[in-house]
Design an enzyme around this catalytic site. Sequence first.
Site: not given
Ligand code: PAF
Length: 279
Positions: A32-34, A30, A188, A151-152, A155, A37
């Site tokens: 705002n890379l750190h 999404m 982020s 971290k997620d 997900q 990412h």
């Molecule tokens: O983890 C994220 O940044 C978001 O949930 C993803 C996987 C890009 C989906 O929008």
Amino acid sequence: MQQVHNNHELCAQIKIWKQQRKTIAFVPTMGNLHQGHLSLLHAAHEQADKLVSSIFVNPMQFGPNEDLSKYPRTLEQDCKALMEHGCDLVYLPTEKDLYPQGLAHITSVQVPDVTRFYEGESRPGHLTGVSTIVLKLFNLVQPDLAVFGKKDYQQLQMIKKMVRDLNLPVGIIGGETVREKNGLAMSSRNQYLSASERQQSAALYQQLGNTAKQIRAGSKDFAQLCQDATEALSAQGFAVDYFDVCSQKNLQPAVVGEALVIVCAARLGNTRLIDNIEI
Ligand code: PAF
């Protein structure tokens, strides 16, 4: 690095790479890379001929009172970082490109069981928003493999289950969490923290570490351990949403002897932090 702004341009390039039998690694973001990412990009880069990323702040995964409008958007610096990390193509869709009919009547993907607790309970609709956009992106990018951060954790396990259940031909890799010097998991959303909250935030990972240590040492009363952890964090200014021990593979209640993970979410001021530790 190619920048493509709609799915027609994206599909045209993917078709060429498929004809050339190039393998594709994918890191959806999404923006705002750190460093977190960038480590996912690094993991992906080594595994395929072409590296594709996407930047899309997906409205479907934000609740009505969440931070969609203030979510940090830093497109120019993100594209520079992607280029420097070997990305061959970045997909920068508009909302209209991915949701041309809007969100109201869209087909969604709901992954059962693994989404039942934690983020599934605390943020209704969030995980369905994530699984739906990830499946759409997989259909467009057709990657051989995709990398998501640990971290997620929920997900990541949800996406692994979706891929298994729907027979998607994509390998899913979990990237290790990258942390600030004080242990705070990079996110982020950390930039919403004030200077003093940033200092306080170290306590979250410390607590995860303490509880993990007790479990490794043989403690089996998980409910008591989690209650103690919640009280300790509350005393340090956190509003704990959940702090729990569960099974790594399906996030169902912990069974002694299985590979376990401690997952937690807690608010510090207006910032919601999530983190976990595998045991
Ligand atoms: O983890 C994220 O940044 C978001 O949930 C993803 C996987 C890009 C989906 O929008």
